[in-house]
Design a protein around this motif. Structure first.
Motif, mmCIF file in Angstrom:
data_model
loop_
_atom_site.group_PDB
_atom_site.id
_atom_site.type_symbol
_atom_site.label_atom_id
_atom_site.label_comp_id
_atom_site.label_asym_id
_atom_site.label_seq_id
_atom_site.Cartn_x
_atom_site.Cartn_y
_atom_site.Cartn_z
ATOM 1 N N ARG A 230 4.843 71.851 -10.052
ATOM 2 C CA ARG A 230 5.283 70.794 -9.140
ATOM 3 C C ARG A 230 4.102 70.059 -8.515
ATOM 4 N N VAL A 231 4.303 68.764 -8.326
ATOM 5 C CA VAL A 231 3.440 67.939 -7.493
ATOM 6 C C VAL A 231 4.332 67.322 -6.420
ATOM 7 N N THR A 232 3.719 66.677 -5.438
ATOM 8 C CA THR A 232 4.501 66.020 -4.387
ATOM 9 C C THR A 232 3.995 64.597 -4.206
ATOM 10 N N LEU A 233 4.808 63.625 -4.579
ATOM 11 C CA LEU A 233 4.530 62.224 -4.260
ATOM 12 C C LEU A 233 5.710 61.702 -3.455
ATOM 13 N N HIS A 234 5.425 61.193 -2.264
ATOM 14 C CA HIS A 234 6.486 60.696 -1.398
ATOM 15 C C HIS A 234 6.821 59.250 -1.794
ATOM 16 N N VAL A 235 7.988 59.098 -2.403
ATOM 17 C CA VAL A 235 8.396 57.811 -2.963
ATOM 18 C C VAL A 235 8.639 56.822 -1.823
ATOM 19 N N GLY A 236 8.027 55.646 -1.927
ATOM 20 C CA GLY A 236 8.176 54.629 -0.898
ATOM 21 C C GLY A 236 9.216 53.586 -1.261
ATOM 22 N N ALA A 237 9.560 52.749 -0.284
ATOM 23 C CA ALA A 237 10.539 51.694 -0.511
ATOM 24 C C ALA A 237 10.045 50.675 -1.530
ATOM 25 N N GLY A 238 8.736 50.651 -1.763
ATOM 26 C CA GLY A 238 8.183 49.728 -2.749
ATOM 27 C C GLY A 238 8.702 49.966 -4.149
ATOM 28 N N THR A 239 9.285 51.146 -4.404
ATOM 29 C CA THR A 239 9.851 51.412 -5.732
ATOM 30 C C THR A 239 10.971 50.440 -6.068
ATOM 31 N N PHE A 240 11.621 49.847 -5.026
ATOM 32 C CA PHE A 240 12.681 48.867 -5.253
ATOM 33 C C PHE A 240 12.162 47.427 -5.163
ATOM 34 N N THR A 346 -3.839 59.057 -2.147
ATOM 35 C CA THR A 346 -2.853 57.984 -2.278
ATOM 36 C C THR A 346 -3.128 57.252 -3.591
ATOM 37 N N THR A 347 -2.095 56.577 -4.090
ATOM 38 C CA THR A 347 -2.260 55.843 -5.347
ATOM 39 C C THR A 347 -1.508 54.530 -5.315
ATOM 40 N N GLN A 348 -2.149 53.523 -5.867
ATOM 41 C CA GLN A 348 -1.507 52.228 -6.146
ATOM 42 C C GLN A 348 -1.446 51.981 -7.650
ATOM 43 N N LEU A 349 -1.630 53.011 -8.424
ATOM 44 C CA LEU A 349 -1.748 52.870 -9.868
ATOM 45 C C LEU A 349 -0.565 52.093 -10.458
ATOM 46 N N LEU A 350 -0.877 51.044 -11.193
ATOM 47 C CA LEU A 350 0.122 50.279 -11.933
ATOM 48 C C LEU A 350 -0.050 50.593 -13.421
ATOM 49 N N ILE A 351 0.985 51.141 -14.015
ATOM 50 C CA ILE A 351 0.953 51.466 -15.437
ATOM 51 C C ILE A 351 1.797 50.438 -16.176
ATOM 52 N N ALA A 352 1.154 49.701 -17.070
ATOM 53 C CA ALA A 352 1.810 48.610 -17.789
ATOM 54 C C ALA A 352 1.237 48.576 -19.204
ATOM 55 N N PRO A 370 15.759 45.548 -14.789
ATOM 56 C CA PRO A 370 14.964 44.529 -15.477
ATOM 57 C C PRO A 370 13.838 44.025 -14.572
ATOM 58 N N GLU A 371 12.756 43.579 -15.172
ATOM 59 C CA GLU A 371 11.634 42.955 -14.467
ATOM 60 C C GLU A 371 11.129 43.824 -13.319
ATOM 61 N N SER A 372 10.973 45.125 -13.584
ATOM 62 C CA SER A 372 10.476 46.055 -12.572
ATOM 63 C C SER A 372 9.207 46.722 -13.073
ATOM 64 N N THR A 373 8.384 47.217 -12.142
ATOM 65 C CA THR A 373 7.174 47.929 -12.553
ATOM 66 C C THR A 373 7.524 49.230 -13.270
ATOM 67 N N LEU A 374 8.705 49.789 -12.989
ATOM 68 C CA LEU A 374 9.121 51.009 -13.686
ATOM 69 C C LEU A 374 9.405 50.722 -15.164
ATOM 70 N N LEU A 375 9.989 49.571 -15.430
ATOM 71 C CA LEU A 375 10.226 49.188 -16.826
ATOM 72 C C LEU A 375 8.900 48.915 -17.530
ATOM 73 N N LEU A 376 7.930 48.337 -16.808
ATOM 74 C CA LEU A 376 6.601 48.138 -17.393
ATOM 75 C C LEU A 376 5.988 49.476 -17.808
ATOM 76 N N LEU A 377 6.188 50.506 -16.986
ATOM 77 C CA LEU A 377 5.653 51.827 -17.308
ATOM 78 C C LEU A 377 6.266 52.346 -18.609
ATOM 79 N N VAL A 378 7.580 52.202 -18.746
ATOM 80 C CA VAL A 378 8.251 52.646 -19.970
ATOM 81 C C VAL A 378 7.717 51.862 -21.174
#
Length: 414
Positions: A230-240, A346-352, A370-378
């Motif tokens: 396990r790791v712990t990353l506290h998910v922020g509102a920026g995910t949306f 802390t991390t601001q890493l953008l995976i695209a 659609p058009e989300s940074t999470l989709l860019l990661l995939v």
């Protein structure tokens, strides 16, 4: 199809979209966590399974990495003395502690960065919220200190002052469900919008890939000999947060705090080169962030008096050739030198698309907007095949987003 580029800053988010019908968005969780569907993408081949089959679908000698953050009841519905309602959405602590673990134990008063609903109706003065905590009547007051960039700094005071802020949120707050669900939280959400292994309070959104895991699935993983950590990353509102910029170069990635124990770093080091599969995009971003912090540690650029941080575009500078094992060892050496048993960062890493993965071989994740940074990661993980995966999910009536179905993405054939 978008043209592959070496630098994700040149990407247009409009090339990473698809049509998501409203009826494909899951409004509620299924009755049983592990009965969701599981799309398995293995080296270009797609099969349809159920989540209970996950233990037999993982590559041999897999290490599964979970994010054990716990969602806090971060929405507070306060009232003005005149009777009007103001909503405060607690995003991150500011004072006297910016570290979430310390902030949740703060007593008496604190300051948080918040989103304010109906903010135009709150010019000044205190707003109130009466609630019950630990079996006793309690009162929270809130004062707006300043507003900037769409956020406000809110000073909270409460009585009894001996209550930690974690108990204030438990007694007074509501779960921050994703805005696209467009409904209030329920008693069922209090259980189902948390993973069964949630442990450390601090997230304002769930690591939703983990919502499918039941105690039975975990037991099956143990029986199959699948290693887990396990790791712990506290998910922020920026995910949306939607990407509004025309080019990714103009999109500011949100920062999120994470904690990784030294024992986990040693486990990752010992497991190499066997496959690591991240449970969710937050676990994946944490693991990849470890690599880039290791690069900093190896070059002696991690400073003892400064919180380690991964910048959004760090991976896209002239590439590092440091092996993952060397990066992990450099981090362990850094912790040893500081006498620490856990890495706080802390991390601001953008995976695209254009990103090269160093730490993981696969990803377990839901289907993203659609058009989300999470989709860019995939898309970074699967290349152009991300579109084939999503077309298959849509045509085969998979459920999408937080309460939707799951996918196991293994881009390289075993």
């Amino acid at each position: 199809m978008p043209i592959p580029v070496a630098d994700p800053r040149l990407l247009s988010i409009q090339d990473y979209t698809y049509t998501l019908p409203t009826e494909r968005i899951a409004p509620e969780p299924l009755p049983d966590r592990d009965q969701s569907r599981l799309l398995v993408y293995r080296g270009g081949h797609i099969t349809d399974q159920t989540f209970r089959s996950l233990p037999t679908e993982l590559p041999q000698d897999t290490l599964l990495v979970f994010n054990d953050t716990k969602v806090v009841q971060a929405r507070l519905f306060c009232r003005k003395p005149s009777g009007g309602q103001i909503e405060l959405f607690c995003l991150e602590p500011v004072a006297p502690h910016s570290a979430i673990e310390l902030a949740m134990q703060q007593t008496g008063e604190c300051v948080w960065k918040c989103l304010v609903g109906n903010g135009k109706r709150w010019k000044n003065g205190l707003i109130l919220l009466d609630f019950t905590a630990q079996g006793q009547a309690a009162t929270l007051t809130a004062e707006r200190m300043e507003a900037t960039d769409g956020y406000s700094l809110i000073k909270f005071n409460w009585q009894p002052a001996t209550l930690p802020f974690a108990e204030v949120l438990r007694g007074a707050g509501h779960l921050p469900l994703p805005p696209y669900l467009n409904r209030e939280d329920t008693e069922a959400d209090a259980v189902r919008y948390q993973t069964v292994y949630a442990a450390h309070e601090g997230a304002v959104a769930a690591p939703t890939a983990g919502l499918h895991f039941s105690d039975a699935v975990v037991a099956d993983l143990v029986a199959q000999g699948v290693a887990m950590t396990r790791v712990t990353l506290h998910v922020g509102a920026g995910t949306f947060q939607p990407v509004k910029a025309a080019r990714m170069a103009d999109h500011a990635m949100h920062g999120e705090p994470f904690v990784v124990q030294a024992a986990v770093l040693r486990q990752l080091l010992a497991h190499h080169p066997r496959p690591v599969v991240a449970v969710g995009t937050t676990s994946l971003r944490t693991l990849e962030s470890l690599y880039w912090l290791g690069v900093q540690a190896a070059s002696n650029s991690l400073l003892p008096d400064k919180l380690p941080h991964v910048l959004q575009w760090q991976p896209y500078a002239p590439g590092s050739t440091l092996p993952a094992t060397d990066a992990l060892q450099a981090l362990l050496n850094y912790l040893d030198a500081q006498g620490l048993e856990a890495l706080h960062a802390t991390t601001q890493l953008l995976i695209a698309p254009g990103y090269r993965f160093r730490m993981i071989r696969g990803l377990l994740t839901n289907f993203h907007q659609p058009e989300s940074t999470l989709l860019l990661l995939v898309a970074a993980l699967l290349g152009p095949d991300w579109r084939r995966v999503y077309d298959h999910a849509l045509s085969h009536e998979y459920r999408f987003l937080s309460y939707g179905d799951s996918s196991l993405l293994l881009p390289n054939a075993e």
